[in-house]
Design a protein around this motif. Structure first.
Motif, PDB file in Angstrom:
ATOM      1  N   ASP A  68       0.835  -1.210   0.000  1.00 39.85           N
ATOM      2  CA  ASP A  68       0.000   0.000   0.000  1.00 39.85           C
ATOM      3  C   ASP A  68       0.865   1.253   0.000  1.00 39.85           C
ATOM      4  O   ASP A  68       0.600   2.218  -0.718  1.00 39.85           O
ATOM      5  N   LEU A  76      -1.722  13.599  -0.739  1.00 44.20           N
ATOM      6  CA  LEU A  76      -0.546  12.860  -1.218  1.00 44.20           C
ATOM      7  C   LEU A  76       0.671  13.025  -0.315  1.00 44.20           C
ATOM      8  O   LEU A  76       1.364  12.067   0.007  1.00 44.20           O
ATOM      9  N   GLY A 106       6.567  11.057  -0.191  1.00 39.25           N
ATOM     10  CA  GLY A 106       5.274  10.798   0.446  1.00 39.25           C
ATOM     11  C   GLY A 106       5.375   9.832   1.614  1.00 39.25           C
ATOM     12  O   GLY A 106       4.470   9.759   2.430  1.00 39.25           O
ATOM     13  N   ALA A 123       2.484   1.746  -3.324  1.00 42.64           N
ATOM     14  CA  ALA A 123       1.527   2.264  -4.309  1.00 42.64           C
ATOM     15  C   ALA A 123       1.298   3.761  -4.054  1.00 42.64           C
ATOM     16  O   ALA A 123       1.213   4.568  -4.991  1.00 42.64           O
ATOM     17  N   HIS A 124       1.244   4.144  -2.770  1.00 45.08           N
ATOM     18  CA  HIS A 124       1.048   5.560  -2.440  1.00 45.08           C
ATOM     19  C   HIS A 124       2.236   6.377  -2.956  1.00 45.08           C
ATOM     20  O   HIS A 124       2.064   7.426  -3.594  1.00 45.08           O
ATOM     21  N   SER A 125       3.451   5.891  -2.697  1.00 42.37           N
ATOM     22  CA  SER A 125       4.638   6.626  -3.133  1.00 42.37           C
ATOM     23  C   SER A 125       4.673   6.745  -4.655  1.00 42.37           C
ATOM     24  O   SER A 125       5.134   7.753  -5.209  1.00 42.37           O
ATOM     25  N   GLN A 126       4.175   5.729  -5.341  1.00 40.75           N
ATOM     26  CA  GLN A 126       4.135   5.801  -6.814  1.00 40.75           C
ATOM     27  C   GLN A 126       3.179   6.911  -7.266  1.00 40.75           C
ATOM     28  O   GLN A 126       3.457   7.632  -8.219  1.00 40.75           O
ATOM     29  N   ARG A 127       2.069   7.072  -6.534  1.00 41.41           N
ATOM     30  CA  ARG A 127       1.127   8.158  -6.884  1.00 41.41           C
ATOM     31  C   ARG A 127       1.782   9.515  -6.636  1.00 41.41           C
ATOM     32  O   ARG A 127       1.660  10.448  -7.426  1.00 41.41           O
ATOM     33  N   VAL A 128       2.513   9.623  -5.513  1.00 40.06           N
ATOM     34  CA  VAL A 128       3.175  10.899  -5.196  1.00 40.06           C
ATOM     35  C   VAL A 128       4.237  11.197  -6.257  1.00 40.06           C
ATOM     36  O   VAL A 128       4.366  12.328  -6.740  1.00 40.06           O
ATOM     37  N   SER A 129       4.989  10.161  -6.653  1.00 38.23           N
ATOM     38  CA  SER A 129       6.023  10.350  -7.682  1.00 38.23           C
ATOM     39  C   SER A 129       5.405  10.820  -8.997  1.00 38.23           C
ATOM     40  O   SER A 129       5.936  11.713  -9.659  1.00 38.23           O
ATOM     41  N   ALA A 130       4.262  10.207  -9.363  1.00 40.36           N
ATOM     42  CA  ALA A 130       3.600  10.579 -10.623  1.00 40.36           C
ATOM     43  C   ALA A 130       3.171  12.051 -10.544  1.00 40.36           C
ATOM     44  O   ALA A 130       3.328  12.820 -11.506  1.00 40.36           O
ATOM     45  N   PHE A 131       2.643  12.443  -9.384  1.00 42.10           N
ATOM     46  CA  PHE A 131       2.221  13.839  -9.191  1.00 42.10           C
ATOM     47  C   PHE A 131       3.427  14.776  -9.335  1.00 42.10           C
ATOM     48  O   PHE A 131       3.360  15.809  -9.999  1.00 42.10           O
TER      49      PHE A 131
END
Ligand SMILES: C[S@@+](CC[C@H](N)C(=O)[O-])C[C@H]1O[C@@H](n2cnc3c(N)ncnc32)[C@H](O)[C@@H]1O
Length: 391
Positions: free
Chosen positions: A12, A50, A292, A15-23
């Motif tokens: 989890d 995020l 994140g 996956a959160h860090s991947q969302r922050v990286s994408a942002f």
């Protein structure tokens, strides 16, 4: 992908860090490929939903509840360590309230709400029914504070912005260090470079650009150009302190954080700066790692905070190390009042006091600065060992 981390994290969290990286990559793209480190730090910590402080990770350990061998969260702050911290601070708060003839307390960045809880408990015991306001930028932490402080629902309120006028006691524990800093480096030919962040197609990287004139000027006023030297400057914290001069009409602010006076902050030997990240109780200086998922901080230049206060029209009422402040404010008496708590609690209390006051732990690195107006005489916590002359 989050920047490389050798620290095991859950699926989890990954996956959160991947969302922050994408942002952050989208942010870089919009900005033409480069953003200043302060913008990076701001988004990595505070981007809504995020950033580290704006999403739901645990963050603070609670040594009284967690298994000591497996502390939760990423770091421990003094209020999390022991209620003795807040109970002792309450003595100084009570003196400030008396002097400013007010019952108002305003805490910035109240974290889990532990300090507010302990201060309100101690003041209630003295018959002081304080009104407690909290200004917290993290929606997630605000929700946690509301749960923790339910017993004082009629006396605790949350603000969205600084008040226009306030008299009483202001507090901020480990908040200045969490404000985004500019990261700079001196080049070999004595040019000031502003450090920023890029995406190289594979990972986030630092890239230096010539600093804008204002930044170069401000840094050059504070330290000589030293080749291969990098450090930080916290312009946001300075502006926050200056701004307090406009609304703190009578009373004092107690700002507690790790840091030094300027001559130590920009000491030639501190050539790698003071950036520090915390993840699962590990401290390191790779701020681009696992966005994140980790806290990013910089030590505080207390001379800059004192200068900002004076520019804003406030007085510097005291400055000393945390150990000295707590002892002056009555830590020993507060401890004695606890009496015998049982072997386990006594041992926990001794460990916590050692952490708060030992020179090797928080006692010397952490400082307390008091800024304010309309206060007569020396404040309790600074009566012995005031170090204003070192600023
Ligand atoms: C390291 S934590 C310290 C929390 C708490 N004071 C403690 O000692 O446990 C930093 C806190 O400051 C908050 N914060 C950061 N910048 C802030 C600002 N400009 N105004 C108010 N809160 C802020 C964060 O959301 C977080 O709650």
């Amino acid at each position: 992908m989050p920047a490389e981390t050798s620290i095991p994290v859950s699926a989890d969290a990954l996956a959160h860090s991947q969302r922050v990286s994408a942002f952050l990559r989208a942010r870089l793209e919009q900005a033409g490929g480069w953003i200043s480190f302060s913008d990076w730090m701001h988004d990595a910590l505070y981007a809504p939903g995020l950033g580290y402080y704006a999403a739901g990770s645990i963050k603070f350990a609670d040594p009284a509840l967690d298994d000591p061998k497996q502390l939760k969260g990423d770091f421990v702050t003094a209020p999390q360590l022991t209620p003795l911290f807040g109970w002792t601070l309450a003595k100084q708060v009570a003196e400030i309230l008396r002097q400013s003839d007010s019952l108002n307390i305003l805490e910035f960045g109240a974290g889990s709400g532990a300090l507010a809880h302990d201060i309100l408990t101690a003041l209630d015991a003295q018959g002081i029914a304080a009104h407690y306001q909290i200004l917290e930028v993290s929606a997630d932490l605000k929700a946690r504070q509301q749960m923790r402080l339910g017993a004082w629902a009629d006396r605790v309120t949350w603000l969205d912005q600084a008040p226009t006028s306030f008299s009483g006691c202001v507090m901020a524990n480990e908040v200045l260090d969490a404000m985004p800093v500019e990261f700079f480096a001196w080049s070999d030919d004595a040019q000031l470079m502003q450090r920023g962040v890029i995406w190289d197609g594979d990972q986030f990287q630092y890239e230096d650009r010539p600093a804008p004139d204002t930044l170069a000027h401000l840094v050059a006023q504070r330290m000589p150009a030293l080749p291969d030297y990098r450090s930080e400057i916290n312009l946001q914290a300075e502006s926050w302190v200056r701004g307090m001069g406009q609304w703190l009409t009578c009373g004092a602010a107690l700002l507690i954080d790790y840091g030094f006076p300027r001559h130590e902050y920009y000491h030639p030997q501190r050539h790698r700066g003071t950036l520090m990240c915390h993840i699962q109780h590990l401290a390191h200086d790779n701020a681009l790692m696992a966005p994140g998922l980790q806290d990013i901080t910089a030590h505080v230049d207390f001379t800059a905070m004192a200068d900002a206060a004076l520019t804003g029209g406030l007085e510097v009422l005291g400055y000393t190390a945390q150990a000295r402040f707590l002892l002056n404010a009555g830590l020993a008496e507060v401890m004695m009042q606890q009496g015998e708590l049982g072997a386990r609690s006594n041992a926990q209390m001794r460990v916590a006091i050692q952490k708060l006051t030992s020179e090797a732990e928080m006692g010397e690195l952490f400082k307390v600065i008091a800024l304010g107006r309309g206060i007569e005489g020396d404040l309790l916590g600074f009566r012995r060992g005031d170090r204003r002359d070192s600023l």
